[in-house]
Design a protein around this motif. Structure first.
Motif, PDB file in Angstrom:
ATOM      1  N   LEU A 258       0.799  -1.228   0.000  1.00 49.98           N
ATOM      2  CA  LEU A 258       0.000   0.000   0.000  1.00 49.98           C
ATOM      3  C   LEU A 258       0.830   1.276   0.000  1.00 49.98           C
ATOM      4  N   ASN A 259       2.139   1.129   0.098  1.00 51.82           N
ATOM      5  CA  ASN A 259       3.027   2.294   0.112  1.00 51.82           C
ATOM      6  C   ASN A 259       2.718   3.233   1.285  1.00 51.82           C
ATOM      7  N   THR A 260       2.302   2.634   2.392  1.00 54.39           N
ATOM      8  CA  THR A 260       2.101   3.386   3.630  1.00 54.39           C
ATOM      9  C   THR A 260       2.543   2.490   4.785  1.00 54.39           C
ATOM     10  N   THR A 261       2.406   2.975   6.021  1.00 52.90           N
ATOM     11  CA  THR A 261       2.923   2.237   7.174  1.00 52.90           C
ATOM     12  C   THR A 261       1.848   2.069   8.249  1.00 52.90           C
TER      13      THR A 261
ATOM     14  N   HIS B 235       9.052   6.385   7.905  1.00 53.20           N
ATOM     15  CA  HIS B 235       9.481   5.068   8.359  1.00 53.20           C
ATOM     16  C   HIS B 235      10.977   4.912   8.071  1.00 53.20           C
ATOM     17  N   PHE B 236      11.734   4.427   9.064  1.00 61.58           N
ATOM     18  CA  PHE B 236      13.197   4.415   8.937  1.00 61.58           C
ATOM     19  C   PHE B 236      13.692   3.572   7.772  1.00 61.58           C
ATOM     20  N   GLU B 237      13.302   2.299   7.702  1.00 55.02           N
ATOM     21  CA  GLU B 237      13.887   1.402   6.687  1.00 55.02           C
ATOM     22  C   GLU B 237      13.533   1.806   5.265  1.00 55.02           C
ATOM     23  N   THR B 238      12.311   2.319   5.061  1.00 57.49           N
ATOM     24  CA  THR B 238      11.842   2.577   3.700  1.00 57.49           C
ATOM     25  C   THR B 238      11.824   4.052   3.334  1.00 57.49           C
ATOM     26  N   GLY B 239      11.806   4.915   4.346  1.00 57.28           N
ATOM     27  CA  GLY B 239      11.747   6.350   4.072  1.00 57.28           C
ATOM     28  C   GLY B 239      10.389   6.820   3.603  1.00 57.28           C
ATOM     29  N   ILE B 240       9.360   5.996   3.742  1.00 57.24           N
ATOM     30  CA  ILE B 240       8.026   6.395   3.281  1.00 57.24           C
ATOM     31  C   ILE B 240       7.052   6.435   4.454  1.00 57.24           C
ATOM     32  N   GLY B 241       5.822   6.889   4.173  1.00 62.00           N
ATOM     33  CA  GLY B 241       4.746   6.842   5.152  1.00 62.00           C
ATOM     34  C   GLY B 241       5.030   7.650   6.398  1.00 62.00           C
ATOM     35  N   VAL B 242       4.591   7.108   7.529  1.00 60.93           N
ATOM     36  CA  VAL B 242       4.703   7.799   8.812  1.00 60.93           C
ATOM     37  C   VAL B 242       5.440   6.904   9.810  1.00 60.93           C
ATOM     38  N   GLY B 243       6.465   7.471  10.414  1.00 58.75           N
ATOM     39  CA  GLY B 243       7.100   6.876  11.576  1.00 58.75           C
ATOM     40  C   GLY B 243       6.984   7.877  12.708  1.00 58.75           C
ATOM     41  N   ILE B 244       7.162   7.415  13.941  1.00 57.55           N
ATOM     42  CA  ILE B 244       6.979   8.306  15.094  1.00 57.55           C
ATOM     43  C   ILE B 244       8.248   8.329  15.940  1.00 57.55           C
TER      44      ILE B 244
END
Length: 407
Positions: A241-244, A317-326
């Motif tokens: 989905l290209n999101t997290t 997101h750290f590993e992928t650089g996409i979506g949302v990480g906190i």
């Protein structure tokens, strides 16, 4: 607190006379608890689930067979209240030996009644937590991640010990739920999360909306499957989905619903038990670096309950650089590091330490805590129970050890 007090007394004794000698003990119990006395002949017809705790009052010698004849109807572990009168304690010792021989759990409560009140309260609290674990449904959405090669469990073995039901759920259920999500609701959740953040760095508002949809979809899956906790194979969502799922898990944890990453069942189970026992929502994290000389460990992951953070930063997101990480920033201070594992979830590690610093390295997951954890390096480098560990705010090792000591 409602206590079932099961009266076990030999038929050759005068029960009225015995009760008169036990009046002072009854009074202390009645002053502290709501008591309902259950006669031996009522045991098979009593619903003990209505009580916070069941105590078997072994009032006299010669009552051993009465207990043995009714043991199948009595809750386990069997708590045996024994006094110094009427050969009560010898009878309780024989009953405990019988329970041990039958492979059943039991414990004798003996001593000054005033002192036993606190012990009874602790046992009732243990039962409450234990029942919540036994009645829980833990959903594994999409199966454990492929790299969790040392964190596999035997579901029947673990379910037999703990009572927990482990429920396999296809990721397709999440994808189907996503098709019905109200985009306006997702936008409102995203806006609220952004408004309360300290700042936003690599991510953006559009990514927040997509991540909020995952949260809403998981809420639907939780309701449909009647889940008390979950863990999700979240990297498949990233690819599909290209999101997290990082935002979704944080929001669920804020609501008191345990939600873990990567389909890691032992970590999610540990998280659920810790939350039930301590009331604190743990942070599930990787030990990312270990300083053996100073017994300091860097724990990191891309999601954390923002309610346990003094502030948070919206990242990618750290590993992928996409979506949302906190990136959660937690208060320095005491924490407990905890993990349950093994094929039947029968092993555990617990230690207390201190958060000494929030880190901000570009080379590991977004929430980063440097924790001083004395005498723990050997465990992590020689005897570790899997990768993920749980960091619980506060000091809880004694409580956890005492609880698991009853298992």
């Amino acid at each position: 607190m409602k206590i079932a007090l099961v009266s076990i007394v030999s038929e050759i004794h005068d029960q009225k006379e015995i009760n008169e000698t036990l009046e002072d003990k009854y009074q202390i119990l009645e002053d502290n608890f709501e008591l309902e006395e259950i006669a031996a002949d009522e045991i098979p017809y009593t619903d003990f689930n209505e009580f916070d705790l069941t105590i078997n009052f072994i009032k006299s010698g010669g009552s051993e067979n009465i207990f043995a004849e009714n043991v199948e109807y009595l809750p386990q572990p069997a708590y045996l209240l024994a006094t110094e009168l009427h050969n009560s304690l010898p009878a309780a010792l024989e009953i405990l030996s019988f329970l041990n021989a039958e492979g059943l759990d039991g414990k004798i409560l003996h001593g000054e009644m005033e002192d036993l009140v606190g012990e009874i309260e602790e046992l009732a609290e243990y039962k409450k937590v234990r029942d919540s674990i036994a009645e829980a449904r833990l959903g594994i959405i999409g199966q454990p991640s492929d790299w969790l090669i040392g964190s596999q469990i035997d579901y029947p073995h673990a379910a037999h010990h703990w009572g927990t039901e482990f429920v396999d759920i296809e990721l397709e259920e999440v994808y189907q739920a996503l098709e019905k999500i109200d985009s306006g609701k997702a936008k409102r959740i995203a806006a609220d999360f952004l408004e309360n953040a300290a700042k936003i760095v690599e991510s953006n508002e559009a990514a927040l909306v997509e991540a909020s949809k995952i949260y809403l979809a998981l809420k639907e899956v939780i309701t449909e499957n009647d889940l008390d906790a979950l863990t999700i194979r979240c990297f498949d969502i990233v690819k599909e989905l290209n999101t997290t799922g990082c935002l979704a898990l944080a929001l669920l944890n804020n609501e008191g619903l345990v939600a873990g990453c990567e389909g890691d069942v032992p970590a999610a189970f540990t998280m659920f038990l810790a939350h039930q026992l301590t009331g604190q929502m743990p942070f599930m994290a990787n030990p990312a670096a270990i300083d053996k000389n100073n017994d300091q460990i860097l724990f990191a992951h891309c999601t954390v309950a923002t309610d346990i953070s003094k502030e948070y930063i919206i990242r990618s997101h750290f590993e992928t650089g996409i979506g949302v990480g906190i990136q959660g920033i937690l208060e320095a201070g005491p924490v407990t590091v905890f993990k349950i594992g093994g094929a039947g979830l029968e092993q555990y590690f617990v230690a207390e330490g201190e958060i000494i610093e929030n880190m901000d390295s570009p080379n590991t997951c977004r929430t980063q805590l440097k924790v001083s954890l004395p005498q723990s390096s050997d465990y992590f480098l020689n005897d570790v129970i899997g990768n993920h560990h749980l960091i619980i705010p506060g000091r809880h090792a004694d409580q956890i050890n005492e609880f698991l000591g009853k298992e």
